[in-house]
Design a protein around this motif. Structure first.
Motif, PDB file in Angstrom:
ATOM      1  N   SER A  95       0.826  -1.215   0.000  1.00  0.00           N
ATOM      2  CA  SER A  95       0.000   0.000   0.000  1.00  0.00           C
ATOM      3  C   SER A  95       0.857   1.261   0.000  1.00  0.00           C
ATOM      4  N   PHE A  96       2.092   1.133   0.473  1.00  0.00           N
ATOM      5  CA  PHE A  96       3.014   2.257   0.525  1.00  0.00           C
ATOM      6  C   PHE A  96       3.992   2.215  -0.654  1.00  0.00           C
ATOM      7  N   VAL A  97       4.494   1.013  -0.951  1.00  0.00           N
ATOM      8  CA  VAL A  97       5.478   0.819  -2.023  1.00  0.00           C
ATOM      9  C   VAL A  97       4.930  -0.292  -2.933  1.00  0.00           C
ATOM     10  N   PRO A  98       4.125   0.052  -3.928  1.00  0.00           N
ATOM     11  CA  PRO A  98       3.428  -0.963  -4.736  1.00  0.00           C
ATOM     12  C   PRO A  98       4.351  -1.981  -5.395  1.00  0.00           C
ATOM     13  N   GLU A  99       5.598  -1.594  -5.681  1.00  0.00           N
ATOM     14  CA  GLU A  99       6.521  -2.525  -6.330  1.00  0.00           C
ATOM     15  C   GLU A  99       6.780  -3.772  -5.494  1.00  0.00           C
ATOM     16  N   VAL A 162     -10.363 -25.878   0.140  1.00  0.00           N
ATOM     17  CA  VAL A 162     -10.273 -24.513   0.655  1.00  0.00           C
ATOM     18  C   VAL A 162     -11.606 -23.777   0.488  1.00  0.00           C
ATOM     19  N   ALA A 163     -12.411 -24.249  -0.455  1.00  0.00           N
ATOM     20  CA  ALA A 163     -13.665 -23.562  -0.792  1.00  0.00           C
ATOM     21  C   ALA A 163     -14.542 -23.364   0.440  1.00  0.00           C
ATOM     22  N   GLY A 164     -15.017 -22.141   0.612  1.00  0.00           N
ATOM     23  CA  GLY A 164     -15.939 -21.830   1.692  1.00  0.00           C
ATOM     24  C   GLY A 164     -15.291 -21.464   3.013  1.00  0.00           C
ATOM     25  N   LEU A 165     -13.999 -21.706   3.149  1.00  0.00           N
ATOM     26  CA  LEU A 165     -13.335 -21.362   4.408  1.00  0.00           C
ATOM     27  C   LEU A 165     -13.146 -19.853   4.524  1.00  0.00           C
ATOM     28  N   LYS A 166     -13.453 -19.315   5.686  1.00  0.00           N
ATOM     29  CA  LYS A 166     -13.231 -17.893   5.949  1.00  0.00           C
ATOM     30  C   LYS A 166     -11.821 -17.749   6.525  1.00  0.00           C
ATOM     31  N   LEU A 167     -10.894 -17.340   5.672  1.00  0.00           N
ATOM     32  CA  LEU A 167      -9.480 -17.320   6.040  1.00  0.00           C
ATOM     33  C   LEU A 167      -8.964 -15.893   6.175  1.00  0.00           C
ATOM     34  N   ARG A 168      -8.285 -15.622   7.258  1.00  0.00           N
ATOM     35  CA  ARG A 168      -7.606 -14.328   7.387  1.00  0.00           C
ATOM     36  C   ARG A 168      -6.421 -14.300   6.439  1.00  0.00           C
ATOM     37  N   THR A 169      -6.297 -13.212   5.700  1.00  0.00           N
ATOM     38  CA  THR A 169      -5.110 -12.977   4.901  1.00  0.00           C
ATOM     39  C   THR A 169      -4.487 -11.653   5.341  1.00  0.00           C
ATOM     40  N   MET A 170      -3.274 -11.425   4.884  1.00  0.00           N
ATOM     41  CA  MET A 170      -2.676 -10.118   5.108  1.00  0.00           C
ATOM     42  C   MET A 170      -3.435  -9.085   4.277  1.00  0.00           C
ATOM     43  N   GLU A 171      -3.228  -7.826   4.616  1.00  0.00           N
ATOM     44  CA  GLU A 171      -3.883  -6.729   3.888  1.00  0.00           C
ATOM     45  C   GLU A 171      -3.134  -6.498   2.572  1.00  0.00           C
ATOM     46  N   ASN A 172      -3.321  -7.459   1.668  1.00  0.00           N
ATOM     47  CA  ASN A 172      -2.515  -7.521   0.456  1.00  0.00           C
ATOM     48  C   ASN A 172      -3.399  -8.037  -0.675  1.00  0.00           C
ATOM     49  N   GLN A 173      -3.575  -7.225  -1.703  1.00  0.00           N
ATOM     50  CA  GLN A 173      -4.536  -7.544  -2.752  1.00  0.00           C
ATOM     51  C   GLN A 173      -4.187  -8.819  -3.510  1.00  0.00           C
ATOM     52  N   HIS A 175      -2.638 -11.526  -2.328  1.00  0.00           N
ATOM     53  CA  HIS A 175      -3.018 -12.665  -1.490  1.00  0.00           C
ATOM     54  C   HIS A 175      -4.533 -12.847  -1.475  1.00  0.00           C
ATOM     55  N   ILE A 176      -5.236 -11.741  -1.321  1.00  0.00           N
ATOM     56  CA  ILE A 176      -6.700 -11.810  -1.269  1.00  0.00           C
ATOM     57  C   ILE A 176      -7.250 -12.437  -2.550  1.00  0.00           C
ATOM     58  N   ASP A 177      -6.744 -12.001  -3.684  1.00  0.00           N
ATOM     59  CA  ASP A 177      -7.228 -12.498  -4.961  1.00  0.00           C
ATOM     60  C   ASP A 177      -6.913 -13.979  -5.141  1.00  0.00           C
ATOM     61  N   ALA A 178      -5.716 -14.394  -4.725  1.00  0.00           N
ATOM     62  CA  ALA A 178      -5.334 -15.800  -4.869  1.00  0.00           C
ATOM     63  C   ALA A 178      -6.278 -16.710  -4.078  1.00  0.00           C
ATOM     64  N   PHE A 179      -6.664 -16.285  -2.883  1.00  0.00           N
ATOM     65  CA  PHE A 179      -7.570 -17.119  -2.086  1.00  0.00           C
ATOM     66  C   PHE A 179      -8.994 -17.094  -2.632  1.00  0.00           C
ATOM     67  N   LYS A 180      -9.362 -16.006  -3.259  1.00  0.00           N
ATOM     68  CA  LYS A 180     -10.665 -16.002  -3.936  1.00  0.00           C
ATOM     69  C   LYS A 180     -10.679 -17.026  -5.058  1.00  0.00           C
ATOM     70  N   PRO A 188      -9.124  -9.904   5.064  1.00  0.00           N
ATOM     71  CA  PRO A 188      -7.900  -9.189   5.424  1.00  0.00           C
ATOM     72  C   PRO A 188      -8.052  -8.495   6.776  1.00  0.00           C
ATOM     73  N   MET A 189      -7.061  -8.649   7.619  1.00  0.00           N
ATOM     74  CA  MET A 189      -7.080  -7.956   8.903  1.00  0.00           C
ATOM     75  C   MET A 189      -5.670  -7.853   9.461  1.00  0.00           C
TER      76      MET A 189
END
Length: 325
Positions: A95-99, A162-173, A175-180, A188-189
């Motif tokens: 979020s600070f350094v997109p690279e 993995v389907a249907g599991l409510k999993l915490r991920t890092m606040e990282n797009q 990672h979020i997309d991969a688990f979707k 994310p939290m």
């Protein structure tokens, strides 16, 4: 005023100036993990090295357990100068350094040796240099390790599990997309909220390297572990540019040397925990699944590369992959 009085005044002022210039500096080194975990060991090694190099003039206070905030708050604190030093995961850094997102793509690094060689070399230095424009100094790449999935619902052996599991991920797009793509409900939290959320059943599971699982006694709230190794997760040691700019060139050199020592200490703890961690988890009642079809997981998350690769550094991803051939 007599000459003697003038001389006394000059001497007093000189003494005060000297005392001020030699006054010990204190800095906080903030982490969100427990003090006896791998971050804590690294931060303590940093503090000890700074004490040695500065002959006791610079004191580093390790602030562990998220006492100064979650990782995003630590980075924001460095930007405004309320926090001097921190070691964080790369989760919120994008979020600070997109690279930096280029490092977070699934199944990018082959093994620890490859990851260390790349991050300690030209590619790692290029990425660290990008922090300065954001009000931080990137000092060194430390370590979390390869990330694995834990949950309290069922064994995960295939992507379908993995389907249907409510999993915490890092606040990282990324990672979020991969688990979707795996069919999970990524949540994310900040890490400071995770253990309570697991205890209360707000989330079913999370994903983290073995050192995080072990140091947080996650067997108290999670039954199943699957060693997917889906993402290599480095950590990064950063410093507030506001405070960096107040240091002499010599003191900046000390900071850089201490950061290298912290990396060595952190990686050593991770290596030791990786070696013994599976047995420790099993001894504490966790079901550990080691036989994982990683290619199936890799195929399942390929759309994440297709979707975000160009946006977050397609050329960098290619350089990292080519460096491991």
């Amino acid at each position: 005023m007599s000459l003697r009085g003038i001389l006394a005044g000059v001497l007093l002022a000189t003494s005060a100036l000297t005392a001020t210039s030699l006054a010990a500096k204190e800095m906080n080194f903030a982490i969100v993990t427990p003090p006896d975990g791998h971050y804590g060991k690294g931060a303590q090694a940093f503090a000890e090295k700074m004490n040695e190099l500065s002959n006791g003039e610079i004191t580093i206070n390790v602030k562990a357990g998220g006492s100064l905030g979650g990782e995003r708050e630590l980075l924001e604190g460095e930007q405004i100068g309320t926090i001097e030093l921190a070691m964080t995961s790369t989760g919120p850094v994008g979020s600070f350094v997109p690279e930096i997102y280029a490092l977070d793509f699934p199944f990018l690094f082959n093994d620890y040796a490859s990851a260390h060689e790349i991050l300690d070399g030209e590619i790692g230095d290029e990425l660290l240099a990008k922090f300065e424009d954001k009000g931080m100094i990137g000092l060194a790449w430390s370590e979390n390790g390869f990330r694995h999935i834990t949950n309290s619902v069922r064994p995960v052996k295939t992507p379908a599990d993995v389907a249907g599991l409510k999993l915490r991920t890092m606040e990282n797009q990324v990672h979020i997309d991969a688990f979707k793509e795996l069919g999970a409900s990524p949540t994310p939290m900040s890490w400071t909220e995770v253990l309570t959320s697991l205890q209360q059943g707000t989330i079913d599971g999370q994903e983290n390297p073995i050192p995080i699982i072990v140091s947080n006694n996650m067997w108290d709230m999670q039954k199943h572990v699957t060693l997917t190794g889906h993402v290599y997760s480095p950590a990064v040691i950063t410093m507030s540019k506001i405070h960096w700019d107040q240091l002499s060139e010599e003191e900046q050199g000390w900071i850089e040397e201490a950061a290298d020592v912290a990396v060595e200490a952190t990686r050593a703890v991770v290596a030791e925990t990786e070696k013994n961690g599976v047995a420790t988890m099993r001894e504490n009642g966790m079901e550990v699944i080691e036989d994982v079809d990683k290619q199936a997981f890799q195929d399942a998350v390929q759309p994440t590369y297709d979707r975000y690769g160009k946006e977050y550094g397609e050329a960098m991803i290619k350089r990292i992959r080519d460096a491991q051939k």
